[in-house]
Design a protein around this motif. Sequence first.
Motif, short mmCIF file in Angstrom:
data_model
loop_
_atom_site.label_atom_id
_atom_site.label_comp_id
_atom_site.label_asym_id
_atom_site.label_seq_id
_atom_site.Cartn_x
_atom_site.Cartn_y
_atom_site.Cartn_z
N ALA A 125 0.68 -1.22 -0.15
CA ALA A 125 0.14 -0.02 -0.03
C ALA A 125 0.96 1.18 0.09
O ALA A 125 0.57 2.24 -0.55
CB ALA A 125 -0.83 -0.03 1.08
N ALA A 126 2.06 1.33 0.60
CA ALA A 126 3.08 2.34 0.85
C ALA A 126 3.63 2.53 -0.50
O ALA A 126 4.39 3.43 -0.66
CB ALA A 126 3.71 2.22 2.00
N GLY A 127 3.58 1.52 -1.38
CA GLY A 127 4.47 1.37 -2.72
C GLY A 127 6.09 1.56 -2.40
O GLY A 127 6.76 2.27 -3.24
N VAL A 128 6.56 0.82 -1.58
CA VAL A 128 8.00 0.94 -1.39
C VAL A 128 8.59 -0.50 -1.61
O VAL A 128 9.95 -0.56 -1.13
CB VAL A 128 8.20 1.18 0.09
N ILE A 129 8.00 -1.40 -2.32
CA ILE A 129 8.66 -2.72 -2.61
C ILE A 129 9.10 -3.01 -3.94
O ILE A 129 9.53 -4.16 -4.15
CB ILE A 129 8.14 -3.71 -1.80
N LYS A 130 8.71 -1.82 -4.94
CA LYS A 130 9.26 -2.36 -6.36
C LYS A 130 10.42 -2.66 -6.43
O LYS A 130 11.42 -2.26 -6.08
CB LYS A 130 8.77 -1.18 -6.96
N GLY A 131 10.69 -3.80 -7.32
CA GLY A 131 12.11 -4.32 -7.54
C GLY A 131 12.84 -5.07 -6.38
O GLY A 131 13.76 -5.67 -6.43
N LYS A 132 11.88 -5.21 -5.14
CA LYS A 132 12.51 -6.06 -3.98
C LYS A 132 12.11 -7.35 -3.91
O LYS A 132 11.20 -7.88 -4.64
CB LYS A 132 12.07 -5.26 -2.79
N LYS A 133 12.91 -8.36 -3.09
CA LYS A 133 12.58 -9.69 -3.15
C LYS A 133 11.84 -9.61 -1.69
O LYS A 133 12.43 -9.29 -0.43
CB LYS A 133 13.71 -10.76 -2.93
N VAL A 134 10.60 -10.21 -1.54
CA VAL A 134 9.89 -10.09 -0.55
C VAL A 134 8.98 -11.48 -0.26
O VAL A 134 8.59 -12.07 -1.04
CB VAL A 134 8.68 -9.04 -0.71
N SER A 135 9.00 -11.97 1.14
CA SER A 135 8.13 -13.00 1.37
C SER A 135 7.08 -12.28 2.28
O SER A 135 7.04 -11.20 2.76
CB SER A 135 9.18 -13.92 2.37
N ALA A 136 6.02 -13.29 2.44
CA ALA A 136 4.89 -13.10 3.18
C ALA A 136 4.04 -14.08 3.24
O ALA A 136 4.39 -15.24 2.87
CB ALA A 136 4.13 -11.90 2.61
N TYR A 137 2.90 -14.13 4.18
CA TYR A 137 1.87 -15.36 4.03
C TYR A 137 1.67 -15.54 2.61
O TYR A 137 1.25 -14.59 1.89
CB TYR A 137 0.69 -14.97 4.99
N PRO A 138 1.50 -16.81 2.02
CA PRO A 138 1.21 -16.83 0.68
C PRO A 138 0.19 -16.27 0.23
O PRO A 138 0.26 -16.03 -1.10
CB PRO A 138 1.28 -18.69 0.81
N ALA A 139 -1.07 -16.01 0.80
CA ALA A 139 -1.98 -15.48 0.32
C ALA A 139 -1.81 -14.12 -0.16
O ALA A 139 -2.54 -13.18 -0.94
CB ALA A 139 -3.23 -15.36 1.34
N CYS A 140 -0.75 -13.37 0.22
CA CYS A 140 -0.33 -12.08 -0.30
C CYS A 140 0.55 -11.97 -1.29
O CYS A 140 0.62 -10.98 -1.80
CB CYS A 140 0.66 -11.50 0.99
N GLN A 141 0.99 -13.21 -1.83
CA GLN A 141 1.49 -13.19 -3.29
C GLN A 141 1.14 -12.27 -4.29
O GLN A 141 1.86 -11.47 -4.95
CB GLN A 141 2.03 -14.69 -3.59
N PRO A 142 -0.17 -12.22 -4.64
CA PRO A 142 -0.68 -11.69 -5.73
C PRO A 142 -0.40 -10.17 -5.43
O PRO A 142 0.08 -9.42 -6.65
CB PRO A 142 -2.05 -11.68 -5.91
N GLU A 143 -0.63 -9.68 -4.43
CA GLU A 143 -0.52 -7.95 -4.24
C GLU A 143 1.10 -7.57 -4.28
O GLU A 143 1.21 -6.62 -4.64
CB GLU A 143 -1.21 -7.64 -2.99
#
Length: 185
Positions: A125-143
Amino acid sequence: MAKVLIITGDFVEDYENMVPFQALLAMGHDVDAVCPGKKTGELIATSIHDFEGDQTYSEKRGHNFALNACFDDINVSDYDGLYLPGGRAPEYLRLNAKVIEIIQHFSNSDKPIASICHGPQLLTAAGVIKGKKVSAYPACQPEIEMSGAEYVELPMDAAITDGQLVTAPAWPAHPAMLMQFVALL
């Protein structure tokens, strides 16, 4: 030692809120846990998410957590790092403009940010992860992918660091996530 800000809210995941809060304090860091609309000493409700063999996690009522700082009184420049726990709180906290501004401040200032489970919803939502490698709970993968980041599927007890950002899929990753976050602090 560092000064860390935790942005939390009602129905945050209990372990993802309490364990890092206590662990960082035990390590000697100064930690402020805040929630929009609440003041020092007020309580938030937490929930416990568990992995019991169903298609998704189960949810149970957790403990009450007492906030130790007031959201309206914080000065983000006073903090060295930001921690964003998961659970259900991120889905509505991301609608708060000041929360988004705070996250952007930490990202733009190149200060360490750690986020776990559904916490990366705040990062998207903050638009701060473009180009980053990010993990999260699998349900968050699409966003995460729609935000221009690369979703990294990890075992539930692992974390990943990309620059000043540490992310992990769920509370079993606390040891890995906290070790990586503290190394950045």
